[in-house]
Write an enzyme that holds these catalytic residues in place. Structure first.
Site, short mmCIF file in Angstrom:
data_model
loop_
_atom_site.label_atom_id
_atom_site.label_comp_id
_atom_site.label_asym_id
_atom_site.label_seq_id
_atom_site.Cartn_x
_atom_site.Cartn_y
_atom_site.Cartn_z
N HIS A 24 -3.00 30.12 -65.49
CA HIS A 24 -2.33 28.87 -65.39
C HIS A 24 -3.36 27.75 -65.37
O HIS A 24 -3.32 26.55 -66.00
CB HIS A 24 -1.17 28.47 -64.57
CG HIS A 24 0.09 29.00 -64.73
ND1 HIS A 24 0.86 28.75 -65.86
CD2 HIS A 24 0.77 30.13 -64.20
CE1 HIS A 24 1.77 29.27 -65.87
NE2 HIS A 24 2.04 30.28 -64.90
N ASP A 60 5.19 27.20 -59.29
CA ASP A 60 5.24 28.55 -58.76
C ASP A 60 5.44 28.51 -57.07
O ASP A 60 5.97 29.39 -56.36
CB ASP A 60 4.14 29.55 -59.20
CG ASP A 60 4.17 30.33 -60.23
OD1 ASP A 60 5.44 30.66 -60.78
OD2 ASP A 60 3.39 30.97 -61.09
N HIS A 75 11.46 29.96 -65.62
CA HIS A 75 10.19 30.65 -65.74
C HIS A 75 10.24 31.48 -66.87
O HIS A 75 9.03 32.12 -67.25
CB HIS A 75 9.54 31.07 -64.35
CG HIS A 75 9.26 30.04 -63.36
ND1 HIS A 75 8.13 29.88 -63.17
CD2 HIS A 75 9.99 29.45 -62.47
CE1 HIS A 75 8.06 28.83 -62.04
NE2 HIS A 75 9.09 28.62 -61.91
N HIS A 131 3.15 24.02 -66.64
CA HIS A 131 3.38 25.35 -66.08
C HIS A 131 4.21 26.05 -67.21
O HIS A 131 3.79 27.50 -67.29
CB HIS A 131 3.99 25.37 -64.89
CG HIS A 131 4.16 26.66 -64.32
ND1 HIS A 131 3.12 27.31 -63.57
CD2 HIS A 131 5.14 27.62 -64.17
CE1 HIS A 131 3.47 28.46 -63.16
NE2 HIS A 131 4.72 28.77 -63.53
N HIS A 164 4.16 44.06 -64.84
CA HIS A 164 4.10 42.70 -64.99
C HIS A 164 3.19 42.03 -64.23
O HIS A 164 2.25 41.16 -64.81
CB HIS A 164 5.45 42.02 -64.30
CG HIS A 164 5.83 40.94 -64.62
ND1 HIS A 164 6.51 40.22 -65.57
CD2 HIS A 164 5.05 39.47 -64.23
CE1 HIS A 164 6.77 38.95 -65.63
NE2 HIS A 164 5.77 38.48 -64.88
N ASP A 168 0.27 39.58 -65.75
CA ASP A 168 0.00 38.29 -64.99
C ASP A 168 -1.25 37.94 -64.65
O ASP A 168 -1.82 36.82 -64.82
CB ASP A 168 1.07 38.25 -63.93
CG ASP A 168 2.25 37.61 -64.31
OD1 ASP A 168 2.42 37.27 -65.40
OD2 ASP A 168 3.37 37.55 -63.33
#
Length: 279
Positions: A24, A60, A75, A131, A164, A168
């Site tokens: 991000h 977040d 999200h 975001h 995930h 991420d």
């Protein structure tokens, strides 16, 4: 468009954090490298001088606070498809009543551009916008299978985790040679500069309608779920070798597109004199 969304079924929502903080931050920094002078002034004003990569982490950080619980569904969009045989997003089927990342992009983009909205609310929506432009480009934020990969047990370089988290955080961190304890802002800035230097494409992106563009970007990310992310059975596999090597170009591409598209939308906003009027 959406504004405040009721707190419904929050405890059933996937516990996910797209791209991790490094990804991000990189998207935000890359966007800033593409900003016009007007965009720089505009974002600095709405963010009260806050580092743009820090602003990108706000959604977040607050999503589990009771007063922001309504934002949890924003999200992701859970495609009820059947990877690896068939991938695809259907807004009517896949966007929850509470909203999803596609509707959130449309909502907050409009709020940032609204000169009649007080600066506090426009600044908050800018943080959400930054975001969510990142979230929509993470393939597993567009997929319902195994709660977006959260329930797929794998390992990465010998450490137990889930699919995930691999997408991420672990793939981006390894690619950027970032380890916890290092300077995360420097790692993100270095990655953003590399993407900027290697990208000769213009900012001519989808610009007509934020909802349509968000759906187009989500569908693009979702296609990778079938073509790579879940193309083969990865359960209980170590993904730190060949799988990682094949994933890196996808991660680099999608982080780059997210930053470039974010800049294009903010630059378009600030080309309008009315949008620059801040109360």
């Amino acid at each position: 468009m959406l504004f405040f969304i009721p707190i419904l079924l929050v405890t059933l929502l996937p516990q996910i954090h797209a791209w991790g903080s490094l990804g991000h931050r990189t998207i935000a920094y890359l966007a800033s490298l593409h900003f016009t002078p007007a965009s720089n002034r505009f974002t600095n004003t709405l963010l009260h001088g806050q580092d743009i990569s820090e602003a990108a982490l706000f959604p977040d950080k607050v999503r589990h606070m009771p007063q922001f619980a309504y934002s949890a569904a924003w999200h992701f969009i859970d495609a009820q498809d059947s990877p690896p045989h068939q991938c695809g997003i259907n807004m009517t089927r896949d966007c929850l009543a509470e909203g999803c990342v596609v509707s959130a992009i449309a909502n907050h983009t409009a709020r940032v551009a609204d000169p009649h909205l007080p600066r506090f609310y426009r600044g908050q929506s800018l943080r959400f916008m930054i975001h969510f432009f990142g979230d929509v480009h993470q393939p597993l934020h567009t997929e319902a299978e195994d709660r977006g990969g959260n329930e797929v047990s794998v390992s990465f370089d010998g450490h137990a985790t889930n699919l995930h988290s691999v997408w991420d955080t672990l793939i981006p961190n390894k690619y950027a040679a970032y380890d916890h304890g290092d300077d995360e802002l420097l790692a993100a800035w270095t990655w953003a500069q590399r993407l900027y230097a290697n990208d000769s494409r213009s900012l001519d992106e989808c610009m007509d309608d934020a909802a349509e563009c968000g759906l187009e970007w989500a569908s693009e990310a979702n296609a990778y779920v079938c073509s790579y992310v879940l193309a083969k059975d990865v359960h209980d596999q170590d993904l730190g070798g060949k799988y990682y090597e094949g994933a890196v170009p996808i991660v680099d591409e999608m982080v780059g597109k997210a930053g470039r598209r974010l800049a294009a939308w903010i630059n378009a906003m600030t080309a309008s004199a009315s949008a620059l009027e801040i109360e």
